[in-house]
Scaffold this active site. Structure first.
Site, PDB file in Angstrom:
ATOM      1  N   ASP A 136     -28.633 115.316 -49.462  1.00  0.00           N
ATOM      2  CA  ASP A 136     -28.250 116.838 -49.856  1.00  0.00           C
ATOM      3  C   ASP A 136     -27.564 116.846 -51.191  1.00  0.00           C
ATOM      4  O   ASP A 136     -26.614 116.002 -51.516  1.00  0.00           O
ATOM      5  CB  ASP A 136     -27.150 117.308 -48.794  1.00  0.00           C
ATOM      6  CG  ASP A 136     -26.382 118.725 -48.876  1.00  0.00           C
ATOM      7  OD1 ASP A 136     -26.864 119.717 -48.408  1.00  0.00           O
ATOM      8  OD2 ASP A 136     -25.664 118.925 -49.672  1.00  0.00           O
TER       9      ASP A 136
ATOM     10  N   LYS B 186     -28.600 123.570 -53.790  1.00  0.00           N
ATOM     11  CA  LYS B 186     -28.092 124.788 -53.608  1.00  0.00           C
ATOM     12  C   LYS B 186     -28.028 125.619 -54.791  1.00  0.00           C
ATOM     13  O   LYS B 186     -28.049 125.104 -56.145  1.00  0.00           O
ATOM     14  CB  LYS B 186     -26.688 124.611 -52.945  1.00  0.00           C
ATOM     15  CG  LYS B 186     -26.671 123.775 -52.019  1.00  0.00           C
ATOM     16  CD  LYS B 186     -25.337 123.695 -51.212  1.00  0.00           C
ATOM     17  CE  LYS B 186     -25.271 122.449 -50.331  1.00  0.00           C
ATOM     18  NZ  LYS B 186     -25.238 121.102 -50.805  1.00  0.00           N
TER      19      LYS B 186
ATOM     20  N   TYR C 290     -22.673 120.106 -58.178  1.00  0.00           N
ATOM     21  CA  TYR C 290     -22.403 118.723 -57.553  1.00  0.00           C
ATOM     22  C   TYR C 290     -22.567 117.891 -58.851  1.00  0.00           C
ATOM     23  O   TYR C 290     -21.946 116.944 -59.034  1.00  0.00           O
ATOM     24  CB  TYR C 290     -22.911 117.909 -56.466  1.00  0.00           C
ATOM     25  CG  TYR C 290     -22.771 118.554 -55.283  1.00  0.00           C
ATOM     26  CD1 TYR C 290     -21.802 119.635 -54.960  1.00  0.00           C
ATOM     27  CD2 TYR C 290     -23.641 118.457 -54.105  1.00  0.00           C
ATOM     28  CE1 TYR C 290     -21.760 120.188 -53.590  1.00  0.00           C
ATOM     29  CE2 TYR C 290     -23.581 118.795 -52.948  1.00  0.00           C
ATOM     30  CZ  TYR C 290     -22.469 120.097 -52.850  1.00  0.00           C
ATOM     31  OH  TYR C 290     -22.273 120.453 -51.457  1.00  0.00           O
TER      32      TYR C 290
ATOM     33  N   HIS D 159     -25.252 128.933 -52.274  1.00  0.00           N
ATOM     34  CA  HIS D 159     -24.168 128.079 -52.091  1.00  0.00           C
ATOM     35  C   HIS D 159     -22.804 128.710 -51.623  1.00  0.00           C
ATOM     36  O   HIS D 159     -22.213 128.242 -50.634  1.00  0.00           O
ATOM     37  CB  HIS D 159     -23.625 127.278 -53.460  1.00  0.00           C
ATOM     38  CG  HIS D 159     -22.757 125.696 -53.251  1.00  0.00           C
ATOM     39  ND1 HIS D 159     -23.157 125.000 -54.251  1.00  0.00           N
ATOM     40  CD2 HIS D 159     -22.086 125.308 -52.346  1.00  0.00           C
ATOM     41  CE1 HIS D 159     -22.336 123.824 -53.755  1.00  0.00           C
ATOM     42  NE2 HIS D 159     -21.821 124.236 -52.732  1.00  0.00           N
TER      43      HIS D 159
END
Length: 312
Positions: free
Chosen positions: A50, A85, A55, A118
């Site tokens: 994931d 996302k 990120y 997200h």
């Protein structure tokens, strides 16, 4: 999925199998050897990775996926389930497909197994604007139609937002990834998703202790320590087993190789008793991930209560 027998899978509404346990890569303290850690996890039997545009780990995940295939840790790309996302700056009509193509370029992949919105939040030029749920979801549906994402879903959607999304979707959301653990059970969201065949996936199943918004409700819970001691398990194993027994998938973030193995050990040979679950149900409930940074007197969400539609 070849080699993933140790970790159960659920079947999404699209017919694709998603491993119940995912390796999470969202951290401000990701180690410099993250690609090696992901590869180690794959060799242990992890098959779901994931990540997210926000990120900053998509390139590292892509490197690890390529090396897993090259080294024979998996037979092919198809043996891995990769989630990413859509960030809020791209959560606008016309930006969704280009944003996914950019994520795929960073990952070095032709498709995602799962692409999530997200947050139900949009920004334009840095300023928060009204979230166009239908317009954004039409973009997600186009990603699915083009084969760029085998399944599409959302993250951080309240039960009320799930109901609205399902009512307008031509391609229903396959997953809603939300904060969920023994300290925030998300019963309303779980009920809404169950009504519509949407799989619930938990982030922060251990409470994200140590993050700026995390909670000690899981890892420092006296109740969980008591249950864990009685069962000869770690607190984390009891917390993850509880999530699993709720019928919820989860993304666990750990870069410690021993804990990666411990996470996998929750699936066989033991379970929580009725008494264990009744005891765990006494843990006080409080949302840790409030999303207060999306609340503004000038924005569409003027309170945390509005962001979560009263589900706080």
């Amino acid at each position: 999925m070849a080699g993933a027998a140790a970790i159960p899978c659920v079947t999404l509404s699209t017919g694709h199998a998603m491993p119940v346990l995912g390796f999470g890569t969202g951290s401000s303290r990701a180690p410099p050897d993250l690609a090696d850690t992901i590869l180690h996890a794959v060799r242990l039997g992890y098959r779901h990775i994931d990540t997210a545009s926000f990120y900053g780990t998509e390139p590292v995940v892509g490197t690890a996926v390529a090396e897993a295939v090259r080294s024979g840790a998996v037979g092919s790309r198809a043996d891995l389930f990769v989630t990413s996302k859509l960030w809020i700056s791209d959560a606008r009509p016309g930006r969704v497909v280009p944003a996914l193509r950019e994520s795929l370029a960073r990952l070095g992949l032709d498709y995602l197994d799962l692409f999530l919105v997200h947050w139900p939040v949009s920004t334009d030029g840095g300023a928060q604007v009204e979230f166009d749920m239908e317009g954004v979801w039409r973009g997600m549906e186009e990603c699915h139609r083009l084969g760029l994402a085998r399944s599409v879903g959302v993250s951080n959607f309240s039960a009320a937002k799930m109901e609205r999304l399902v009512s307008l979707a031509a391609v229903p959301p396959a997953v809603n990834q939300v904060e969920l653990n023994v300290g925030w059970r998300q019963e309303k969201v779980r009920e809404a998703c169950a009504r519509h065949g949407v799989v619930v996936s938990a982030y922060s199943p251990l409470g994200a202790l140590g993050t700026v918004w995390g909670s000690d409700a899981v890892m420092e819970s006296g109740v969980l320590h008591q249950v864990a001691a009685a069962k000869g398990k770690t607190v984390a194993q009891v917390a993850l087993r509880w999530v699993y027994e709720q019928g919820v998938c989860f993304v666990a973030r750990s870069f410690n190789r021993e804990r990666l193995e411990q996470n996998m050990a929750i699936f066989s040979g033991w379970e929580l008793s009725k008494e264990d679950k009744e005891t765990i149900a006494t843990i006080p409930q409080k949302r840790a991930s409030q999303g207060e940074y999306f609340v503004s007197p000038d924005g569409p969400y003027k309170s945390v209560d509005e962001l979560w539609d009263g589900e706080i």
